[in-house]
Write a protein that holds these residues in place. Structure first.
Motif, mmCIF file in Angstrom:
data_model
loop_
_atom_site.group_PDB
_atom_site.id
_atom_site.type_symbol
_atom_site.label_atom_id
_atom_site.label_comp_id
_atom_site.label_asym_id
_atom_site.label_seq_id
_atom_site.Cartn_x
_atom_site.Cartn_y
_atom_site.Cartn_z
ATOM 1 N N ALA A 26 35.295 72.639 16.446
ATOM 2 C CA ALA A 26 34.591 73.622 15.626
ATOM 3 C C ALA A 26 33.106 73.303 15.605
ATOM 4 N N VAL A 27 32.293 74.349 15.716
ATOM 5 C CA VAL A 27 30.852 74.212 15.630
ATOM 6 C C VAL A 27 30.379 74.854 14.332
ATOM 7 N N GLU A 28 29.580 74.130 13.582
ATOM 8 C CA GLU A 28 29.071 74.622 12.306
ATOM 9 C C GLU A 28 27.634 74.144 12.134
ATOM 10 N N ALA A 29 26.720 75.069 11.922
ATOM 11 C CA ALA A 29 25.314 74.705 11.765
ATOM 12 C C ALA A 29 25.016 74.171 10.367
ATOM 13 N N TYR A 30 25.643 74.772 9.347
ATOM 14 C CA TYR A 30 25.351 74.395 7.966
ATOM 15 C C TYR A 30 26.665 74.201 7.213
#
Length: 225
Positions: A88-92
């Motif tokens: 999973a990619v999450e910026a914030y």
């Protein structure tokens, strides 16, 4: 930097969160749990179990958010005794203290949510015997995987909040992420989003959505691509 959020109870009794910066919810106010089950588990994961019956499933999620999609997938991995590698990619990301208040484990009878949120970033973590998680903190535009995926959960915020994540170039990138016959599922069925998916070489299917949502999308990378 963590997200500034406020938790809400949705119509099916499950939590969502409002991203205060974007003024957008992470899940439908008409039912977070039933939305995620329909869009990502029924339309995506269950179909992937059938299409790829032997393989360890590799799943990519755009937008880890509350962790609900990962939690449901970890639960299904145990139920179906299928190995899943989940990135999973999450910026914030949500702050851990906010995530601790979410009621998903209580509703689902699981005990994985804390581990999902508290596990270190950029590290492969065993959540249960069938489910491995790698969280990457950063933007989708900057991420490239080491191997392709069988399934993508595309759960970015709505195009009104993050229009750059719904353009044709992003879906061309998602097509490259997918194995042949790999699938992408999302809650957004706007006409221009469908056109952008088709421009990226994906075959787009409209399916009935959860309550208060007429259509949702499953897009497939063709074998010949």
């Amino acid at each position: 930097m963590t997200a500034d959020v406020q938790l809400l109870i949705t119509a099916d009794g499950s939590h969502t969160a409002v991203n205060q910066t974007l003024d957008k919810t992470y899940h439908s106010i008409h039912g977070a749990l039933q939305e995620s089950k329909r869009v990502f588990i029924e339309l995506g994961l269950q179909a992937a179990f059938e299409i790829f019956p032997v393989a360890t499933l590799r799943i990519f999620e755009m937008g880890f958010g509350t962790g609900l999609n990962a939690l449901l997938t970890a639960k299904e991995a145990v139920t179906n005794k299928r190995q899943i590698e989940y990135t999973a990619v999450e910026a914030y990301p949500m702050a851990v203290q906010d995530a601790q208040q979410l009621n998903f484990d209580t509703l689902l009878g699981t005990n994985y949510l804390a581990n999902l949120h508290e596990s270190p970033w950029e590290t492969l973590v065993d959540i249960n015997p069938y489910f491995q998680l790698t969280k990457v903190q950063g933007k989708l535009e900057d991420f490239w995987p080491e191997a392709q995926y069988h399934l993508i959960y595309f759960d970015a915020f709505a195009p009104t909040a993050q229009p750059e994540l719904w353009e044709a170039d992003i879906f061309r990138k998602m097509t490259q992420f997918l194995l042949p016959n790999g699938m992408l599922t999302t809650y957004c069925s706007k006409s221009y989003v469908q056109r952008n998916m088709r421009a990226a070489g994906l075959t787009v299917e409209k399916h009935p959505g959860p309550p208060h949502k007429r259509d949702i999308i499953r897009a497939i990378r063709n074998v010949a691509d």
